[in-house]
Write an enzyme that holds these catalytic residues in place. Structure first.
Site, PDB file in Angstrom:
ATOM      1  N   ASP A  51      28.959   0.102 -18.180  1.00 39.69           N
ATOM      2  CA  ASP A  51      29.093  -1.229 -18.792  1.00 39.69           C
ATOM      3  C   ASP A  51      30.315  -1.956 -18.227  1.00 39.69           C
ATOM      4  OD1 ASP A  51      31.006   0.285 -20.048  1.00 39.69           O
ATOM      5  OD2 ASP A  51      30.299  -0.096 -22.096  1.00 39.69           O
ATOM      6  N   SER A  52      31.069  -1.265 -17.337  1.00 40.72           N
ATOM      7  CA  SER A  52      32.136  -1.949 -16.583  1.00 40.72           C
ATOM      8  C   SER A  52      31.522  -3.030 -15.689  1.00 40.72           C
ATOM      9  CB  SER A  52      32.942  -0.952 -15.753  1.00 40.72           C
ATOM     10  OG  SER A  52      32.075  -0.122 -14.994  1.00 40.72           O
ATOM     11  N   ASP A  90      24.933   3.416 -19.002  1.00 39.00           N
ATOM     12  CA  ASP A  90      25.634   3.186 -20.266  1.00 39.00           C
ATOM     13  C   ASP A  90      24.758   2.443 -21.261  1.00 39.00           C
ATOM     14  OD1 ASP A  90      28.191   4.277 -20.337  1.00 39.00           O
ATOM     15  OD2 ASP A  90      29.098   2.594 -19.259  1.00 39.00           O
ATOM     16  N   LYS A 120      24.533   7.245 -21.324  1.00 38.30           N
ATOM     17  CA  LYS A 120      25.882   7.615 -21.778  1.00 38.30           C
ATOM     18  C   LYS A 120      26.250   6.757 -22.985  1.00 38.30           C
ATOM     19  CE  LYS A 120      29.820   6.569 -19.356  1.00 38.30           C
ATOM     20  NZ  LYS A 120      30.553   5.685 -20.295  1.00 38.30           N
ATOM     21  N   GLU A 122      29.496   6.083 -25.988  1.00 35.67           N
ATOM     22  CA  GLU A 122      30.904   6.304 -26.295  1.00 35.67           C
ATOM     23  C   GLU A 122      31.072   6.711 -27.757  1.00 35.67           C
ATOM     24  OE1 GLU A 122      33.218   2.840 -25.295  1.00 35.67           O
ATOM     25  OE2 GLU A 122      32.556   2.849 -23.210  1.00 35.67           O
ATOM     26  N   GLU A 189      38.261   9.941 -20.874  1.00 39.36           N
ATOM     27  CA  GLU A 189      38.973   8.831 -20.217  1.00 39.36           C
ATOM     28  C   GLU A 189      40.401   8.711 -20.740  1.00 39.36           C
ATOM     29  OE1 GLU A 189      36.749   5.203 -19.947  1.00 39.36           O
ATOM     30  OE2 GLU A 189      38.488   4.050 -19.269  1.00 39.36           O
TER      31      GLU A 189
HETATM   32  O1  KIV Z   1      31.603   1.750 -17.574  1.00 38.16           O
HETATM   33  C1  KIV Z   1      32.289   2.514 -16.877  1.00 38.16           C
HETATM   34  O2  KIV Z   1      32.648   2.202 -15.731  1.00 38.16           O
HETATM   35  C2  KIV Z   1      32.688   3.784 -17.451  1.00 38.16           C
HETATM   36  C3  KIV Z   1      33.591   4.652 -16.633  1.00 38.16           C
HETATM   37  C4  KIV Z   1      34.962   4.112 -16.681  1.00 38.16           C
HETATM   38  C5  KIV Z   1      33.546   6.068 -17.050  1.00 38.16           C
HETATM   39  O3  KIV Z   1      32.315   4.114 -18.527  1.00 38.16           O
END
Ligand code: KIV
Length: 271
Positions: A51-52, A90, A120, A122, A189
């Site tokens: 989600d980055s 994500d 993934k 969180e 993280e």
């Molecule tokens: O979204 C992302 O880039 C992440 C990484 C920083 C692990 O979750």
């Protein structure tokens, strides 16, 4: 013997074998077809459609605004560029917290529409019901603990997490719960290296670190940071392997001056 060089396709089971063999796992984020092709050709083990993307692809300040449709769109492109790597996607903010039915529907959309390999999420105990429900549908889940960016407004800052005993204890309990629930791996993280290394010893599933030191089972970084496309972000844990911001800028400036000077196209570059 290296496990990862032998296999044509990285699966969640291959990653677990890599941990057992003490072979480190390489993971980077990817958001589009062209970059995914390069990363796969280079031999990366895991790509995370993170989600980055909200930050590096869409210019948002936090990861919160990205939508499920947007992440599916990024993941579809990545999948089409990949033959070997495992693709983890994500679940965006708002699509799994609080309602496990929404979590399952969102994960199913990611697996069906993007043809991803895993999702993934969180968090720890707060999202256990969502994790269990997604796993019960046969969808592999990667956990993510420590500095979880979707909770940035709760944390108030991007500083290192779990430095205090109480938070460290909670993180260990969450990690044990993720393992017991059936997650195939987890990201830790920005936590102290000693704590991350202890978690990697205490659980049997692979621990992928970002800003969590070298005592874990693999490393992940954001692609744009590693390649120096994003030049304004320089945390201590980041190592840059290229300076593409300046390289791309220089190439574009050369193109502009060739066009202006009528040096492009030349005779060989036309019909
Ligand atoms: O979204 C992302 O880039 C992440 C990484 C920083 C692990 O979750």
């Amino acid at each position: 013997m290296s496990v990862h060089k032998e296999v044509k396709k990285i699966t969640t089971h291959v990653l677990q074998e890599m941990k057992r063999n003490g072979e480190k796992i390489s993971m980077l984020t990817a958001y589009d077809y062209s970059m995914a092709r390069i990363l796969d050709d280079a031999g990366i083990d895991v790509m995370l459609v993170g989600d980055s993307a909200a930050n590096v692809m869409h210019g948002h300040e936090t990861t919160l605004p990205i939508t499920l449709d947007q992440i599916i769109d990024h993941a579809s492109g990545v999948i089409r560029g990949v033959e070997r790597a495992l693709i983890v996607v994500d679940l965006p903010f708002g699509f799994y917290q609080g309602n496990s039915r929404v979590a399952l529907d969102s994960a199913i959309r990611i697996m069906k529409e993007a043809e991803a390999h895993a999702v993934k999420l969180e968090g720890g105990f707060q999202i256990k019901e969502s994790i269990d429900r997604i796993l019960s549908a046969g969808i592999p889940v990667m956990g993510h603990l420590g500095l979880t960016p979707q909770s940035i407004y709760k944390f108030g800052t991007y500083v290192v997490r779990a430095k205090e005993e109480e938070e460290a204890k909670q993180l260990i309990e969450d990690a044990l719960m993720l393992e017991k629930s059936g997650c195939f791996a987890m990201v830790l993280e920005k936590i102290p290296a000693k704590l991350a290394s202890q978690v990697a010893q205490d659980v049997s599933i692979p621990i992928i670190g970002i800003g969590a030191g070298g005592g874990v089972d693999g490393q992940v970084l954001v692609l744009h940071d590693v390649l120096g496309i994003n030049k304004d972000f320089s945390p201590r844990f980041l190592r840059r392997y290229a300076n593409l911001y300046e390289e791309i800028k220089g190439a574009v400036q050369n193109y502009i001056s060739d066009v202006k000077a009528q040096e492009f196209p030349n005779e060989k570059e036309q019909y």
